[in-house]
Design a protein around this motif. Structure first.
Motif, PDB file in Angstrom:
ATOM      1  N   ALA A  88       0.858  -1.199   0.000  1.00  0.00           N
ATOM      2  CA  ALA A  88       0.000   0.000   0.000  1.00  0.00           C
ATOM      3  C   ALA A  88       0.885   1.236   0.000  1.00  0.00           C
ATOM      4  O   ALA A  88       2.046   1.184   0.407  1.00  0.00           O
ATOM      5  N   VAL A  89       0.314   2.362  -0.494  1.00  0.00           N
ATOM      6  CA  VAL A  89       1.021   3.633  -0.475  1.00  0.00           C
ATOM      7  C   VAL A  89       0.156   4.616   0.302  1.00  0.00           C
ATOM      8  O   VAL A  89      -1.055   4.705   0.084  1.00  0.00           O
ATOM      9  N   TYR A  90       0.793   5.291   1.252  1.00  0.00           N
ATOM     10  CA  TYR A  90       0.083   6.280   2.055  1.00  0.00           C
ATOM     11  C   TYR A  90       0.675   7.650   1.756  1.00  0.00           C
ATOM     12  O   TYR A  90       1.883   7.771   1.546  1.00  0.00           O
ATOM     13  N   ASN A  91      -0.177   8.658   1.749  1.00  0.00           N
ATOM     14  CA  ASN A  91       0.339  10.008   1.504  1.00  0.00           C
ATOM     15  C   ASN A  91       0.823  10.628   2.813  1.00  0.00           C
ATOM     16  O   ASN A  91       0.811   9.963   3.860  1.00  0.00           O
ATOM     17  N   ALA A  92       1.265  11.873   2.729  1.00  0.00           N
ATOM     18  CA  ALA A  92       1.868  12.513   3.891  1.00  0.00           C
ATOM     19  C   ALA A  92       0.882  12.581   5.046  1.00  0.00           C
ATOM     20  O   ALA A  92       1.269  12.565   6.215  1.00  0.00           O
ATOM     21  N   ALA A  93      -0.391  12.605   4.750  1.00  0.00           N
ATOM     22  CA  ALA A  93      -1.395  12.668   5.800  1.00  0.00           C
ATOM     23  C   ALA A  93      -1.672  11.299   6.388  1.00  0.00           C
ATOM     24  O   ALA A  93      -2.474  11.172   7.307  1.00  0.00           O
ATOM     25  N   GLY A  94      -1.018  10.269   5.837  1.00  0.00           N
ATOM     26  CA  GLY A  94      -1.214   8.912   6.355  1.00  0.00           C
ATOM     27  C   GLY A  94      -2.418   8.240   5.740  1.00  0.00           C
ATOM     28  O   GLY A  94      -2.847   7.182   6.209  1.00  0.00           O
ATOM     29  N   VAL A  95      -2.969   8.801   4.687  1.00  0.00           N
ATOM     30  CA  VAL A  95      -4.139   8.209   4.040  1.00  0.00           C
ATOM     31  C   VAL A  95      -3.665   7.276   2.925  1.00  0.00           C
ATOM     32  O   VAL A  95      -2.760   7.608   2.165  1.00  0.00           O
TER      33      VAL A  95
END
Lengths: 575, 181
Positions: A88-95
């Motif tokens: 999985a890939v999460y963005n800087a906001a952790g989403v």
């Protein structure tokens, strides 16, 4: 087997070493497997960390430009790697902006915090941050499902089996070694025990032999002393009678009785010597009839009054080849056995017959009694030395052994037949002699003094004064001129001074460095033409003097004269 | 304050009101995203040698026709770096000076002038279709499914000796390929 195994484990450094070695081997194998497993996990963790770094770098543009489709493309590309079960890939906001889940697997969590590669149950999970120019853009989640335990185990199974086999082999080797060592030790102990037993038995047999010989000698000494007393009584009383009686006829009769008594004494000592086996066997033509008739008086006297002695010898009996003394002793032994077998009296019959056969001519002499007989179970053993059925102190077990010995040594045989309560018959088979028994015949036919060789100078070597006196008297009677010296050295001195002797007559057993045989050899070396006659009361040395005639003590004047004559004739013939 | 200056100050105030008045949505999230994209583009673009005085020389981001955006951009790049460089944001009124910029964001009616002015120069030109501009620079923002996306004219970039990273190209909605080297 279990016992052997236990023993193998219990004793012996080799076995213990093998077992310890096997255990060490197994432990080493386990350690290796653990190391290998640990290394495997580390490698896997490192692999997934690297993988996540790559993914992280790959998806960083997608994160930078908020392009989840692009990130999804990268994750989908991971599906080519079968080890990865979720990503999985999460963005800087952790989403979570992109995810990949292998069919049937658990999806990546919707939010994840950064962490290094670590095992979560059967899974290896890593969450790697995505950074660009110091700016954290997001994170990448990767999960690999570890190999199933079975597959991991199967990876080590081969090596494990090999190690187990090696351990088994080592253990079995140790056990086998232990069993072998044990067996060897047991064998050695048994061999040692056997050796000791053999030694003990040999010692015991030796002691037994010795005691029996002592017993036999005691028996014989008693008997011989008794007989000698009788003989001495005859001689002593004869001398008294001769002193008192001047009638020549009666004196001659008395002298004859005395002579017979002394002869019997001589016979007794000869038998004693024969028994002690120091008498050399002297095979010669023997007129059995003559000897048996001569024994009649002895037998009748030595057996009891309730035993009838029946001797029947045909006149045309062939002469046999044997030792007359030993033969007489054999007959005597058989007679004594017969007497003991007939405690209530009976008949002892001695018969003889010619027995021609394809293998040669023989004479069979049968000694038969009407006694108790010999039990069948011992009849086969009666010729064994020291075998006796008589009570201790009554028999030596050597009688029949002597009978066996003389017949065998004469080239004949002996048979025994026995019927319990009817009697025993012992048959002596003796080989026929081609020669006539000259000596006995001559003795018999011509007892008078033979032709003398008067004037012969004889050197007599004799240490015993009494014997020397008698010999001196006999030689003078024969018309010889005797000179007596006491030992070999004196004889050589005399010979050196004046070698005028026609013959040397020497005793064999003498004090000093040289015995009679040595002296004879020395004289023969120095004066080869001087004839030598030896004499001895012992027979032990009789076999060493093949070159010189030996006159055995006791001897009569006729025997002495014959011996001297034949020696003189032989030396004269050789000249 | 001299009396002579009062009209000037008044004029300035007026001008300021005027300047901010047509961009009421200057502080939108959309502008922030574009500002972020704008400086991030520099990570994927390589300028020809000699463009920067040294390793520490900042990347100059110039804005033409969007003063509010320039403010947003100035805030966005604050503290950001690309490699060893920091960023400098500059509002331009005179497009002829744009040749000194490394990135030129241009919107409004001066797009064509600006593009013409920097044509051939090593300046990454960014235009914005989301605010109605039809002329495209090397990078052209668009909004697709409520998300900021961009087209890339790599051929034009090549004319200006700019190399665009393929990873950036892969993120573009469309790419006008440069001629094969």
């Amino acid at each position: 087997m279990r016992q052997a195994l236990r023993n193998a484990f219990r004793r012996g450094p080799a076995q213990r070493g093998a077992v310890v070695f096997a255990i060490i081997l197994v432990l080493l194998g386990l350690l290796l497997a653990a190391f290998s497993e640990d290394g495997y996990q580390r490698q896997k963790a490192s692999e997934i960390a690297v993988q996540s770094q790559i993914v992280s770098a790959s998806v960083s543009p997608a994160l930078m430009f908020d392009n989840s489709a692009n990130a999804q493309d990268y994750l989908s590309a991971l599906s080519a790697n079968p080890a990865i079960s979720a990503a999985a890939v999460y963005n800087a906001a952790g989403v979570r902006i992109a995810a990949f889940t292998r069919a049937g697997g658990t999806p990546a969590p919707s939010r994840a915090s950064v962490r290094p590669a670590q095992f979560e149950g059967q899974s290896l999970v890593v969450v790697t941050p995505v950074r660009r120019d110091g700016e954290t853009l997001g994170a990448v989640y990767l999960r690999t499902d570890a190999e199933p335990a079975l597959r991991r185990f199967s990876r080590y199974a081969g090596v494990g089996i090999l190690i187990l086999l090696a351990a088994l082999v080592v253990t079995m080797f140790g056990v086998a070694q232990g069993i072998l060592t044990e067996a060897n030790a047991e064998l050695e102990a048994r061999a040692q025990q056997l050796l000791q037993e053999i030694e003990q038995r040999e010692r015991a047999e030796e002691e037994l032999l010795q005691s029996r010989k002592l017993e036999a000698i005691g028996q014989l000494t008693g008997g011989v002393a008794h007989d000698f007393n009788n003989l001495l009584t005859v001689v002593l009383s004869g001398l008294r009678l001769m002193e008192r009686n001047s009638d020549p006829a009666r004196r001659a009769s008395t002298m004859e009785a005395m002579r017979q008594a002394v002869e019997r004494g001589a016979g007794l000592t000869r038998q004693l010597l024969a028994f002690s086996r120091r008498q050399a066997l002297k095979l010669e033509p023997v007129d059995i009839g003559f000897h048996l008739q001569g024994m009649r008086a002895l037998l009748e006297r030595s057996l009891r009054a309730d035993i009838l002695v029946d001797i029947a010898i045909p006149a045309d009996l062939w002469p046999v080849k044997t030792d007359p003394t030993q033969f007489e002793l054999a007959i005597l032994n058989l007679a004594v056995n017969a007497r003991d077998a007939m405690p209530k009296g009976g008949v002892l019959s001695i018969t003889a017959a010619n027995a021609p056969s394809a293998n040669g001519d023989y004479v069979e002499v049968r000694v038969r009694d009407t006694g108790t007989g010999i039990p069948a179970d011992v009849v086969g053993r009666v010729f064994e030395p020291y075998f006796t059925t008589k009570q201790a102190g009554q028999g030596t077990g050597l009688g029949l052994s002597q009978v066996y010995g003389i017949t065998k040594q004469s080239g004949g045989d002996v048979r025994i037949e026995s019927v319990p309560n009817e009697g025993t018959c012992v048959t002596l088979v003796l080989p026929r002699s081609d020669e006539a028994p000259a000596l006995a015949a001559e003795q018999q036919t011509n007892p008078s003094t033979p032709s003398v060789t008067p004037g012969k100078a004889i050197l007599v070597v004799e240490d015993d004064d009494a014997v020397a006196g008698v010999v001196d008297q006999m030689l003078r009677e024969m018309g010889c001129r005797p000179t007596r010296v006491e030992n070999a050295q004196a004889a050589l001195t005399v010979l050196e001074r004046d070698n005028c002797f026609d013959l040397v007559f020497s005793d064999i057993i003498m004090p000093g460095a040289m015995n009679g045989v040595d002296l004879a050899n020395e004289i023969h070396r120095r004066y080869p033409r001087t004839p030598i006659v030896l004499t001895t009361g012992f027979s032990g040395s009789a076999n060493v003097d093949a070159d010189f005639p030996v006159l055995r003590k006791p001897y009569q004047i006729e025997e002495l004269e014959r011996a001297l004559m034949s020696a003189l004739e032989a030396s004269g013939a050789s000249r | 304050v001299t009396v002579g200056r009062i009209p000037f100050i008044a004029a300035l105030l007026f001008a300021g009101l005027f300047a901010f008045a047509p961009q009421p949505r200057a502080q939108t999230a959309e502008d922030l995203v574009k500002a972020t994209f704008l400086y991030r583009f520099t990570s994927f673009v390589t300028w020809p040698p000699g463009v920067f005085a040294d390793e520490q020389a900042p990347v100059r981001l110039c804005v033409v026709g969007a003063d509010a955006f320039a403010v947003t951009l100035a805030r966005a790049v604050d503290g950001q770096r690309v490699g060893t460089r920091s960023f400098a944001v500059q509002r331009l009124t005179n497009v002829s000076a744009a040749t000194q910029c490394q990135v030129l964001y241009v919107v409004g009616d001066r797009v064509d002038d600006a593009l013409r002015a920097v044509r051939g120069s090593p300046v990454l030109t960014v235009t914005d279709g989301s605010v109605g501009g039809a002329t495209r620079g090397m990078i052209h923002f668009v909004v697709i499914s409520d998300r900021i996306r961009f087209h890339i004219d790599d051929a034009r970039a090549a004319e200006s000796q700019l190399a665009v990273d393929s990873r950036l190209l892969s993120l573009a909605v469309s790419v006008r390929r440069r001629a094969a080297a």
